[in-house]
Design a protein around this motif. Structure first.
Motif, PDB file in Angstrom:
ATOM      1  N   ASP A 112       0.836  -1.197   0.000  1.00  0.00           N
ATOM      2  CA  ASP A 112       0.000   0.000   0.000  1.00  0.00           C
ATOM      3  C   ASP A 112       0.873   1.250   0.000  1.00  0.00           C
ATOM      4  O   ASP A 112       1.590   1.505   0.974  1.00  0.00           O
ATOM      5  N   PRO A 113       0.840   2.047  -1.061  1.00  0.00           N
ATOM      6  CA  PRO A 113       1.665   3.257  -1.113  1.00  0.00           C
ATOM      7  C   PRO A 113       1.375   4.262   0.006  1.00  0.00           C
ATOM      8  O   PRO A 113       2.191   5.141   0.259  1.00  0.00           O
ATOM      9  N   SER A 114       0.234   4.131   0.676  1.00  0.00           N
ATOM     10  CA  SER A 114      -0.064   5.071   1.758  1.00  0.00           C
ATOM     11  C   SER A 114       0.563   4.646   3.092  1.00  0.00           C
ATOM     12  O   SER A 114       0.542   5.414   4.051  1.00  0.00           O
ATOM     13  N   HIS A 115       1.126   3.443   3.163  1.00  0.00           N
ATOM     14  CA  HIS A 115       1.789   3.004   4.396  1.00  0.00           C
ATOM     15  C   HIS A 115       3.041   3.853   4.598  1.00  0.00           C
ATOM     16  O   HIS A 115       3.776   4.115   3.652  1.00  0.00           O
ATOM     17  N   PRO A 116       3.312   4.301   5.817  1.00  0.00           N
ATOM     18  CA  PRO A 116       4.465   5.183   6.034  1.00  0.00           C
ATOM     19  C   PRO A 116       5.820   4.544   5.703  1.00  0.00           C
ATOM     20  O   PRO A 116       6.791   5.268   5.462  1.00  0.00           O
ATOM     21  N   TYR A 118       6.315   2.609   3.041  1.00  0.00           N
ATOM     22  CA  TYR A 118       6.406   2.424   1.583  1.00  0.00           C
ATOM     23  C   TYR A 118       7.462   3.328   0.941  1.00  0.00           C
ATOM     24  O   TYR A 118       8.277   2.855   0.136  1.00  0.00           O
TER      25      TYR A 118
END
Length: 191
Positions: A112-116, A118
């Motif tokens: 997930d690109p929104s995970h910190p 990433y």
């Protein structure tokens, strides 16, 4: 950083790398670090932040090891320095990487690109691509192809490197870094 926070990061690094990020909860990290969950949350705020700091710490140590290896061959041909990256990876894997690349492993769990975490994962891989592309430019891979030729060689070196990381983690054949370094030597004219 407090001693308790350092213990949390050491425990988290070992547990995340050995068992996987999703398989490890904050209760286990706190217990292994000898701190309370309250201390863990006071220092880091969330499990996600611990993951960020775990990956950033490994990346920082990798970059330091690689810089030392590249400094040792400074002034030599860029092709020799390209091979040195693979030799540094072999050294790193022997000491820190029995299960392969922590960034690749983390990406398998954190898509997930929104995970910190990433940006840490993708940033490390972009940095490696930039390193290989810079070496390719120094090698003169642009030639008639200009920057596109150097970009292509940089991507090829990156793919060989990433393939060696994965093959090492899977244990499918011995010394994938040595094999990849031999391929780089062949590609670059037996440096």
């Amino acid at each position: 950083m407090t001693p308790g926070a350092r213990r949390v990061l050491r425990a988290a690094e070992r547990l995340f790398y050995e068992r996987g990020i999703h398989a490890v909860g904050v209760d286990l990290i706190a217990a292994e670090a000898g701190v309370t969950k309250k201390t863990l949350y006071d220092r880091f705020g969330s499990k996600e932040q611990i993951v960020v700091e775990y990956l950033a710490g490994r990346d920082e140590r990798w970059r330091e090891l690689l810089a030392a290896r590249l400094d040792a061959v400074a002034g030599r041909e860029p092709a020799v320095r390209a091979v040195a990256v693979f030799e540094a990876s072999r050294e790193w894997a022997a000491e820190y990487g029995s299960k392969g690349c922590s960034m690749i492993n983390a990406h398998a769990e954190i898509g997930d690109p929104s995970h910190p975490a990433y940006p840490v994962i993708t940033g490390q891989k972009r940095w490696m691509l930039d390193l290989f592309t810079g070496l390719a430019r120094e090698i003169g891979a642009g030639g008639a192809g200009g920057a596109a030729g150097a970009d292509r060689l940089g991507r090829t070196l990156m793919l060989l490197h990433e393939g060696a990381l994965v093959a090492h983690g899977l244990g499918v054949f011995p010394d994938p870094f040595g094999h990849a370094a031999d391929e780089v030597r062949d590609l670059l004219g037996r440096v």
